[in-house]
Structure formats: structure tokens, C-alpha cells
Design a protein around this motif. Structure first.
Motif, PDB file in Angstrom:
ATOM      1  N   LEU A  36       0.778  -1.145  -0.090  1.00  0.00           N
ATOM      2  CA  LEU A  36      -0.038  -0.032   0.150  1.00  0.00           C
ATOM      3  C   LEU A  36       0.689   1.253   0.015  1.00  0.00           C
ATOM      4  CD1 LEU A  36      -2.756  -1.034   2.646  1.00  0.00           C
ATOM      5  CD2 LEU A  36      -2.832  -1.128   0.013  1.00  0.00           C
ATOM      6  N   SER A  37       0.540   2.285  -0.666  1.00  0.00           N
ATOM      7  CA  SER A  37       1.328   3.574  -1.077  1.00  0.00           C
ATOM      8  C   SER A  37       0.495   4.644  -1.002  1.00  0.00           C
ATOM      9  CB  SER A  37       2.258   3.294  -2.262  1.00  0.00           C
ATOM     10  OG  SER A  37       3.101   2.303  -2.357  1.00  0.00           O
ATOM     11  N   ALA A  38       0.841   5.576  -0.573  1.00  0.00           N
ATOM     12  CA  ALA A  38       0.061   6.945  -0.689  1.00  0.00           C
ATOM     13  C   ALA A  38       0.763   8.125  -1.458  1.00  0.00           C
ATOM     14  CB  ALA A  38      -0.231   7.728   0.600  1.00  0.00           C
ATOM     15  N   PHE A  39       0.254   8.362  -2.669  1.00  0.00           N
ATOM     16  CA  PHE A  39       0.936   9.415  -3.630  1.00  0.00           C
ATOM     17  C   PHE A  39      -0.124  10.519  -3.592  1.00  0.00           C
ATOM     18  CE2 PHE A  39       2.383   5.425  -4.866  1.00  0.00           C
ATOM     19  CZ  PHE A  39       3.937   5.559  -4.822  1.00  0.00           C
ATOM     20  N   PRO A  40       0.745  11.999  -3.751  1.00  0.00           N
ATOM     21  CA  PRO A  40      -0.414  13.068  -4.120  1.00  0.00           C
ATOM     22  C   PRO A  40      -1.303  12.724  -5.189  1.00  0.00           C
ATOM     23  CG  PRO A  40       2.111  13.621  -3.833  1.00  0.00           C
ATOM     24  CD  PRO A  40       1.917  11.909  -3.950  1.00  0.00           C
ATOM     25  N   SER A  41      -2.457  13.105  -5.268  1.00  0.00           N
ATOM     26  CA  SER A  41      -3.475  13.049  -6.584  1.00  0.00           C
ATOM     27  C   SER A  41      -3.053  14.163  -7.383  1.00  0.00           C
ATOM     28  CB  SER A  41      -4.865  13.133  -5.827  1.00  0.00           C
ATOM     29  OG  SER A  41      -5.753  12.776  -6.726  1.00  0.00           O
ATOM     30  N   SER A  42      -2.569  13.585  -8.589  1.00  0.00           N
ATOM     31  CA  SER A  42      -2.286  14.875  -9.510  1.00  0.00           C
ATOM     32  C   SER A  42      -2.342  14.037 -10.902  1.00  0.00           C
ATOM     33  CB  SER A  42      -0.808  15.113  -9.296  1.00  0.00           C
ATOM     34  OG  SER A  42       0.155  14.173  -9.364  1.00  0.00           O
ATOM     35  N   THR A  43      -2.351  14.902 -11.801  1.00  0.00           N
ATOM     36  CA  THR A  43      -2.773  14.313 -13.348  1.00  0.00           C
ATOM     37  C   THR A  43      -1.366  14.114 -13.803  1.00  0.00           C
ATOM     38  OG1 THR A  43      -4.546  16.188 -13.363  1.00  0.00           O
ATOM     39  CG2 THR A  43      -3.667  15.503 -15.292  1.00  0.00           C
ATOM     40  N   PRO A  44      -1.407  12.563 -14.438  1.00  0.00           N
ATOM     41  CA  PRO A  44      -0.173  12.412 -15.052  1.00  0.00           C
ATOM     42  C   PRO A  44       0.258  13.309 -16.223  1.00  0.00           C
ATOM     43  CG  PRO A  44      -2.001  10.894 -15.575  1.00  0.00           C
ATOM     44  CD  PRO A  44      -2.501  11.978 -14.680  1.00  0.00           C
ATOM     45  N   SER A  45       1.535  13.155 -16.739  1.00  0.00           N
ATOM     46  CA  SER A  45       1.835  13.461 -17.746  1.00  0.00           C
ATOM     47  C   SER A  45       2.014  12.647 -18.991  1.00  0.00           C
ATOM     48  CB  SER A  45       3.299  14.376 -17.885  1.00  0.00           C
ATOM     49  OG  SER A  45       4.180  13.582 -17.684  1.00  0.00           O
ATOM     50  N   LEU A  46       1.539  12.836 -20.281  1.00  0.00           N
ATOM     51  CA  LEU A  46       1.539  11.914 -21.271  1.00  0.00           C
ATOM     52  C   LEU A  46       2.428  12.341 -22.522  1.00  0.00           C
ATOM     53  CD1 LEU A  46      -1.359  11.391 -19.838  1.00  0.00           C
ATOM     54  CD2 LEU A  46      -2.233  10.444 -22.143  1.00  0.00           C
ATOM     55  N   HIS A  47       2.984  11.581 -23.028  1.00  0.00           N
ATOM     56  CA  HIS A  47       4.011  11.715 -24.164  1.00  0.00           C
ATOM     57  C   HIS A  47       3.485  10.846 -25.265  1.00  0.00           C
ATOM     58  CE1 HIS A  47       7.397  12.609 -26.782  1.00  0.00           C
ATOM     59  NE2 HIS A  47       7.623  11.354 -27.045  1.00  0.00           N
TER      60      HIS A  47
END
Length: 126
Positions: free
Chosen positions: A24-35
Motif C-alpha cells: 500500500l502506498s500513498a501518493f499525491p493526487s495529481s494529473t499524469p503527464s503523457l507523451h
């Protein structure tokens, strides 16, 4: 205003255990970048098949999908999704060159419950 966190589950393939382990991990909720990388014009004109590649940079195990001229491709269209690291996912879409030449746009979309759906569209009409 605080930072929102989203808890995710990852299954470890690196550990030699008799049962799958869940981390289980907690990460900031943010929009990913796409290439989004599309084949070169010369490749489209000289090869029988071409491949577009979408790389999603995200801490989450996002689902990557493709749209061709705004529509889902048929189930016969090969799509390969492989997680190269825990921070990015790469997806390849392979099409016959003849089909590619008829397209106007190609879209790569990343979805996960911890962020809003994100997409990148490229105009491929020659």
C-alpha cells in the motif's frame, strides 16, 4: 488547503513468495503527464505496419487506451501495454500503414480512480 492523497495497491512481482504480496502506498493526487509519439512520414510510406507509442508518467498503475478519429479501435487492433517502471507506463498501438493513412487524429488516454482522465491527441493527417 492541504494535499489530497489517494491510496493504491500494487502487486509485487519481485518477491518470491507463495502468495501475492500487496504493498500500500500513498501518493499525491495529481494529473499524469503523457507523451505521444507517432511514426515518421517516411515510415508510414515505406512500411506495411506502423506503431504509435504513448508513455504515461504517473505514480499510479493507470489504464491506457487509444482512440482513432475519436472512436475506440476494433478489438483486432493490437495494443501492447507494459509497465516499464513504477513511474511510467508505455503502450504501443500497431496499425497497418494503409489504415494509418486514412486517420485524422490519434488519441492516447490514461485513466485511474485517483486522477481525472487525461488524454493527448495528435493530428496525423498528412
Amino acid at each position: 488547503m492541504g494535499i489530497e492523497y489517494c491510496t493504491i495497491e500494487r502487486h509485487s512481482n519481485n518477491l518470491h513468495l507463495t502468495s501475492p504480496s500487496v504493498l500500500l502506498s500513498a501518493f499525491p493526487s495529481s494529473t499524469p503527464s503523457l507523451h505521444l509519439e507517432t511514426p515518421r512520414f517516411r515510415t508510414v510510406m515505406t512500411q506495411t505496419e506502423v506503431t504509435a507509442t504513448c508513455v504515461v508518467h504517473s505514480a499510479y498503475d493507470a489504464k491506457v487506451s487509444w482512440l482513432l478519429d475519436g472512436k475506440d479501435p476494433t478489438s483486432r487492433t493490437p495494443v501492447n501495454q507494459a509497465s516499464s517502471t513504477t513511474q511510467s507506463i508505455s503502450s504501443n498501438l500497431t496499425l497497418p500503414s494503409s489504415q494509418w493513412k486514412t486517420l485524422n487524429t490519434i488519441t492516447c488516454r490514461a485513466e485511474h480512480r485517483c486522477f481525472n482522465t487525461t488524454q493527448r491527441t495528435s493530428n496525423v493527417k498528412g
